[in-house]
Write an enzyme that holds these catalytic residues in place. Sequence first.
Site, PDB file in Angstrom:
ATOM      1  N   ASP A  56       0.844  -1.198   0.000  1.00 29.64           N
ATOM      2  CA  ASP A  56       0.000   0.000   0.000  1.00 29.64           C
ATOM      3  C   ASP A  56       0.882   1.252   0.000  1.00 29.64           C
ATOM      4  OD1 ASP A  56      -1.771   2.023   0.357  1.00 29.64           O
ATOM      5  OD2 ASP A  56      -2.674   1.240   2.206  1.00 29.64           O
ATOM      6  N   SER A 120      -4.221  13.749 -15.676  1.00 24.30           N
ATOM      7  CA  SER A 120      -5.432  13.387 -16.418  1.00 24.30           C
ATOM      8  C   SER A 120      -6.069  14.596 -17.074  1.00 24.30           C
ATOM      9  CB  SER A 120      -6.436  12.778 -15.436  1.00 24.30           C
ATOM     10  OG  SER A 120      -7.707  12.727 -15.997  1.00 24.30           O
ATOM     11  N   ALA A 121      -6.824  14.320 -18.143  1.00 24.62           N
ATOM     12  CA  ALA A 121      -7.627  15.369 -18.784  1.00 24.62           C
ATOM     13  C   ALA A 121      -8.693  15.903 -17.826  1.00 24.62           C
ATOM     14  CB  ALA A 121      -8.287  14.819 -20.041  1.00 24.62           C
ATOM     15  N   CYS A 122      -8.909  15.194 -16.722  1.00 22.10           N
ATOM     16  CA  CYS A 122      -9.879  15.667 -15.721  1.00 22.10           C
ATOM     17  C   CYS A 122      -9.401  16.919 -14.992  1.00 22.10           C
ATOM     18  CB  CYS A 122     -10.202  14.568 -14.719  1.00 22.10           C
ATOM     19  SG  CYS A 122     -11.305  13.328 -15.415  1.00 22.10           S
ATOM     20  N   TYR A 151     -11.540  13.731  -8.192  1.00 19.51           N
ATOM     21  CA  TYR A 151     -10.424  13.145  -8.948  1.00 19.51           C
ATOM     22  C   TYR A 151      -9.559  14.200  -9.664  1.00 19.51           C
ATOM     23  CZ  TYR A 151      -8.167  10.121 -12.426  1.00 19.51           C
ATOM     24  OH  TYR A 151      -7.263   9.466 -13.207  1.00 19.51           O
ATOM     25  N   GLU A 193     -14.852   0.513 -15.191  1.00 21.46           N
ATOM     26  CA  GLU A 193     -14.551   0.526 -16.624  1.00 21.46           C
ATOM     27  C   GLU A 193     -14.980   1.842 -17.270  1.00 21.46           C
ATOM     28  OE1 GLU A 193     -16.594  -1.392 -15.018  1.00 21.46           O
ATOM     29  OE2 GLU A 193     -18.544  -1.499 -16.001  1.00 21.46           O
ATOM     30  N   LYS A 202     -21.049  -4.385 -23.374  1.00 21.27           N
ATOM     31  CA  LYS A 202     -22.509  -4.373 -23.529  1.00 21.27           C
ATOM     32  C   LYS A 202     -22.927  -4.906 -24.894  1.00 21.27           C
ATOM     33  CE  LYS A 202     -23.407  -0.608 -20.258  1.00 21.27           C
ATOM     34  NZ  LYS A 202     -23.906   0.770 -20.097  1.00 21.27           N
ATOM     35  N   THR A 223     -19.012  14.024 -26.437  1.00 24.87           N
ATOM     36  CA  THR A 223     -17.829  13.711 -27.255  1.00 24.87           C
ATOM     37  C   THR A 223     -16.600  13.450 -26.373  1.00 24.87           C
ATOM     38  OG1 THR A 223     -17.596  16.099 -27.485  1.00 24.87           O
ATOM     39  CG2 THR A 223     -18.415  14.890 -29.411  1.00 24.87           C
ATOM     40  N   ARG A 224     -15.770  12.567 -26.883  1.00 34.81           N
ATOM     41  CA  ARG A 224     -14.512  12.228 -26.202  1.00 34.81           C
ATOM     42  C   ARG A 224     -13.500  11.812 -27.265  1.00 34.81           C
ATOM     43  NH1 ARG A 224     -17.301  13.538 -22.603  1.00 34.81           N
ATOM     44  NH2 ARG A 224     -17.450  12.784 -20.461  1.00 34.81           N
TER      45      ARG A 224
END
Length: 340
Positions: A56, A120-122, A151, A193, A202, A223-224
Amino acid sequence: MGTNDKILVTGAGGFIGGALVSVFRSKGYRDIRAVDVKPFGEWYQRFDDVENLSLDLNLKENCERVAKGAVEIYNLAANMGGMGFIEHNKALCMLSVLINTHMLQAALANGTKRFFYSSSACVYNGDKQKTFEAPSLKEEDAYPAMAEDGYGWEKLFSERMCRHFREDFGLTTRVARFHNVYGPWGTWFGGREKAPAAICRKVIEAKVSGKHQIEIWGSGVQTRSFMFIDDCTDGIQKITSSEILEPLNLGSSEAVTINQLVDMAEEIAGIKLKRNYDLTAPKGVNGRNSDNALIQKYLHWEPNTPLRVGLEKTYRWIYDQYMARERGEAGVVREAGATR
Ligand code: GDD
């Protein structure tokens, strides 16, 4: 860096970390330390000729232990997932700041030569992602800051910590902002996921069950852009060995709507499905694309695997995993990549 130098990959039991270990092995690196909090049975890929540790890294003493002797550190350890996960686990995502803080301190104390951090793009300002027209995000669009709640804020904070460790303490840090990474050995069920794997699964479920319907989160016009895993591992190595100081987009610039993503998966499967849109499901931003002007300027390169090509490889891999699970084959689900 020489092939005898020690490389540390954290988050090595996860999708991108496991892929990175795999690439370093194939390039002849012989002293790789792979660390993940997950028990070995849950690592996506695991290799016997690597030093594997289940520890950890929220705990500073574990970071100090794993950093020992590492010439380069690739810090991919974080609690993360697709929209379904990050929207409901904001505090948990923010706690990854412990890993990044302790890893930076441990790298510094160890005298590590280069430290890669996966952002990240976040981190991008939500106001710039309100349109569905796939706004291309430039690196400067992270400020003024209004990152994805939880996040994204942790990623932005940790990016800055990397910068200040470099400026104040002289640790060589490199940062990439990943845009939605997908591919074989990625999470494809269980709640973490992301859209490409979820949609493939799916479509496969519909095909196998004969119930020709699919549930899509949101209106389908979001869009992504999606980056294939091989481009991601290439980009990580290029950025780490470069002299680029600022965080850089690492993403595909091929934007699609989620409906177009579903079109592709249907075409690969040779099936057409009735689409049901769940407008209450986690949606994230309306539109997002990677502006690749800066990475092109610096590296004369950008992630370039066409989505159709990468998605087909991903679909085939998930299909095999799915069918193995249907047959009740033990250990094929999350341990699918273990020891090969
Ligand atoms: N996960 C998922 N599952 N998303 C779906 C689904 C589904 O079954 N159906 C439609 N979507 C839609 C989501 O509602 C969202 O609008 C879009 O597909 C993309 O969802 P994700 O792939 O889950 O996440 P994201 O692109 O919003 O953010 C991801 O990428 C970021 C980097 O670009 C996340 O993994 C972030 O953690 C990451 O930072």
